[in-house]
Design a protein around this motif. Sequence first.
Motif, short mmCIF file in Angstrom:
data_model
loop_
_atom_site.label_atom_id
_atom_site.label_comp_id
_atom_site.label_asym_id
_atom_site.label_seq_id
_atom_site.Cartn_x
_atom_site.Cartn_y
_atom_site.Cartn_z
N LYS A 179 0.86 -1.17 0.00
CA LYS A 179 0.00 0.00 0.00
C LYS A 179 0.90 1.23 0.00
CE LYS A 179 -3.37 -2.50 2.64
NZ LYS A 179 -2.85 -3.50 3.52
N PRO A 180 0.86 2.01 -1.06
CA PRO A 180 1.75 3.18 -1.10
C PRO A 180 1.40 4.17 0.00
CG PRO A 180 0.29 3.13 -3.03
CD PRO A 180 0.03 1.90 -2.23
N LYS A 181 2.42 4.86 0.48
CA LYS A 181 2.22 5.87 1.52
C LYS A 181 1.53 7.06 0.92
CE LYS A 181 6.22 4.68 4.30
NZ LYS A 181 7.48 5.13 4.84
N LYS A 182 0.56 7.60 1.66
CA LYS A 182 -0.15 8.80 1.20
C LYS A 182 0.62 10.03 1.65
CE LYS A 182 -4.54 6.49 1.35
NZ LYS A 182 -5.81 6.34 1.98
#
Length: 183
Positions: A179-182
């Motif tokens: 999950k890419p970092k926001k």
Amino acid sequence: MDSNELRQRSPYKRGADYGAVFGVYLSVLFLLTAYSLEIPGFSILAFFLMLFVPVIIYVMLRRSYVADMGKTIFSSLWMEGIVIFACGSMIAAVVAIVFMRWIEPDYIERTLRSVIEMYSSGIMGERGTEVAEILQAAIDQKRVPKPIELVIDMLWLEVFTGSMLSMLMALLVQARGYKPKKM
């Protein structure tokens, strides 16, 4: 080390780098175990360090997986774990051989005598007494393993079990996904 630098490395390089840190961890674990006969509290600490090994491997593999933005394939993660264990085990093996050859040269025989004492007490039953007799005969006949033999066996055991553990941790890392970092 930033994520770009980690991303550009091969699993062998990352495994070797993590393996150096893991080697120090395994060395401490070995020394705690070796001195647990004199200081019993060390055995409890060594037990908890052993339980923490899967967590350490998971974290190391997870960092690589995240640095690659979730594109690392299973076999690459697994190989990285194997290299972590191989490199770490070699460092721990050097520490173990130095310890058993020059720091505590009678370590193996002293440990065997402690085991003989425990089994001879009858606490393990009739089979325990037989084991004590066999170990005593080994000492009497000078068939006690040499430090290098013990260390090579330790090295093979660590790499083999580490390979199996790395396979499981690589599966867990991939199962969790990326999950890419926001921002």
